[in-house]
Design a protein around this motif. Sequence first.
Motif, PDB file in Angstrom:
ATOM      1  N   LEU A  78      42.162  68.108  21.483  1.00 54.23           N
ATOM      2  CA  LEU A  78      42.636  67.777  22.729  1.00 54.23           C
ATOM      3  C   LEU A  78      43.524  66.197  22.822  1.00 54.23           C
ATOM      4  CD1 LEU A  78      39.760  69.292  25.177  1.00 54.23           C
ATOM      5  CD2 LEU A  78      41.986  70.480  24.647  1.00 54.23           C
ATOM      6  N   GLN A  79      43.307  65.893  21.413  1.00 54.74           N
ATOM      7  CA  GLN A  79      43.870  64.631  21.327  1.00 54.74           C
ATOM      8  C   GLN A  79      45.385  64.549  21.573  1.00 54.74           C
ATOM      9  OE1 GLN A  79      41.712  61.473  20.830  1.00 54.74           O
ATOM     10  NE2 GLN A  79      40.623  62.805  22.106  1.00 54.74           N
ATOM     11  N   SER A 109      41.295  62.301  28.586  1.00 55.35           N
ATOM     12  CA  SER A 109      41.591  62.731  30.037  1.00 55.35           C
ATOM     13  C   SER A 109      41.681  64.102  30.207  1.00 55.35           C
ATOM     14  CB  SER A 109      43.022  62.023  29.995  1.00 55.35           C
ATOM     15  OG  SER A 109      44.085  62.513  29.267  1.00 55.35           O
ATOM     16  N   PHE A 110      41.465  64.598  31.317  1.00 57.96           N
ATOM     17  CA  PHE A 110      41.381  65.965  31.369  1.00 57.96           C
ATOM     18  C   PHE A 110      41.701  66.360  32.931  1.00 57.96           C
ATOM     19  CE2 PHE A 110      37.113  64.543  32.635  1.00 57.96           C
ATOM     20  CZ  PHE A 110      37.069  65.335  33.688  1.00 57.96           C
ATOM     21  N   ALA A 111      41.934  67.599  33.468  1.00 54.72           N
ATOM     22  CA  ALA A 111      42.260  68.213  34.675  1.00 54.72           C
ATOM     23  C   ALA A 111      41.494  69.289  35.177  1.00 54.72           C
ATOM     24  CB  ALA A 111      43.519  68.259  34.763  1.00 54.72           C
ATOM     25  N   ALA A 364      44.330  59.302  26.035  1.00 52.21           N
ATOM     26  CA  ALA A 364      43.761  59.962  24.657  1.00 52.21           C
ATOM     27  C   ALA A 364      44.475  59.799  23.450  1.00 52.21           C
ATOM     28  CB  ALA A 364      43.430  61.284  24.807  1.00 52.21           C
ATOM     29  N   SER A 365      45.890  59.773  23.565  1.00 53.31           N
ATOM     30  CA  SER A 365      46.877  59.604  22.421  1.00 53.31           C
ATOM     31  C   SER A 365      46.811  58.314  21.633  1.00 53.31           C
ATOM     32  CB  SER A 365      48.275  60.218  22.853  1.00 53.31           C
ATOM     33  OG  SER A 365      48.709  59.081  23.916  1.00 53.31           O
ATOM     34  N   LYS A 366      46.369  57.013  22.362  1.00 57.00           N
ATOM     35  CA  LYS A 366      46.179  55.959  22.026  1.00 57.00           C
ATOM     36  C   LYS A 366      45.170  55.663  21.234  1.00 57.00           C
ATOM     37  CE  LYS A 366      49.228  54.148  25.915  1.00 57.00           C
ATOM     38  NZ  LYS A 366      49.422  53.027  26.889  1.00 57.00           N
TER      39      LYS A 366
END
Length: 437
Positions: A78-79, A109-111, A364-366
Amino acid sequence: MNLFNLSLKLKGFPIQKAKLALKRIKGLSVEDKAQYIINKRTEIINYHLQQNTFYKSFANKANVNDWNSIPVLTKKNLQQPLNNRLSKGFTTKNCQVNNTSGSSGYPLSFAKDKFCHALTWSIFMDRYGWHDLDINTSKQARFYGIPLDKKSYYKERLKDKLSNRFRFSVFDMSDKQLAKNVTLFSKFDYEYLYGYSNALTLFAKYLKRETIVLKDVCKSLKACIATSETLFEEDKKILETQFGVPVINEYGCAELGLIAFQNSKNEWLINSDDLYVEILDENDNILPYGEQGRIVITSLYNKAHPFIRYDLGDIGTLSKKSTLTKPILESLAGRTNDTLNLPSGKTAAGFTMYYVTKTIIEDASKIKEFMLEQFKIDTFKVSYVAEEELSEIQKETIKKALDDYLEPGLHVSFDRKESLERAKSGKVKQFISYVKK
């Protein structure tokens, strides 16, 4: 007044609808509940294969009629930016968005869609009711962290007010501060304590040194709920003795909500109302009840974001007494955090590191993984995995956070790595101290 229910309703979360749905689920016979779980599994997989581009690509070999063909989803999978992972029709504006603590080593991060979020809270309310606690009306003494930037700080304080709770900071667990905490307990009618196992244990050990039983100070206390970290049996005994009330083990995570909760019979019951929990070996094979392995969970209702066969990074065992409709968590491993000891003599809970690292986790991508180590009482190192080096501004932000949350004058270095060393459980421990207590 049911302020918490009202606040959920005003934010657009259908709490009454969720409560009615939960009532129907709880009213099912054992046979109907088993079929309900199987049907909901199939339904949520079909939904995401049709409505979620990310999941369709990820599970491109999945066969909805063969559960073993459904791939295990990890935080590493999920990254990528959250918008890439949302289902059709969902945006960050029309669902609940949050971040994980990163205690597993992977910040995320999620929803959740609004009904799923409301159902999560309905289940919390139901389980607390097992112990004569009401989230709306029972006053909570919360031993938890809190962001120190003004906007987030006051947002959390407002949430505390609406949730009928008072937050005791875990950033300072010195005897001087803990004595002040005892004074507050003597002035207010708290019905239960709630917080990190580590912080609650530090408080209980202080009470033991001072020969204080908290129930004698605060007659209204009914229970203590320990969460977020493993509560060792010897520590649980100290809590029960010094608080003078039953101690309840809670197991949950931000992405999924309540996973397991102890009932009055001391059974740590898995939530099978909106989750499906499995224990897998290292090759993703389902283990029989009684064997220890990876905890993998399917969210049966979250349509905004797929959490299907989601590997939390935790290790646990389901009791041999478990059934599909009544799974019982026998043990949980891999959720411990060290205690911070600092040059001034101050002590803080290890989970403080969540608030330090969160200062730079925007997406999360950072930053993909991180770990903070304490080598000397005033010397720390941040190890992290990222596509590029942290900027000097980001490093200064972390140093400032250490000053704010811990104390000024600490030395911190940074080490960008390709990967971080993982424990046997598969987790990267977020904080490790090599300083002898």
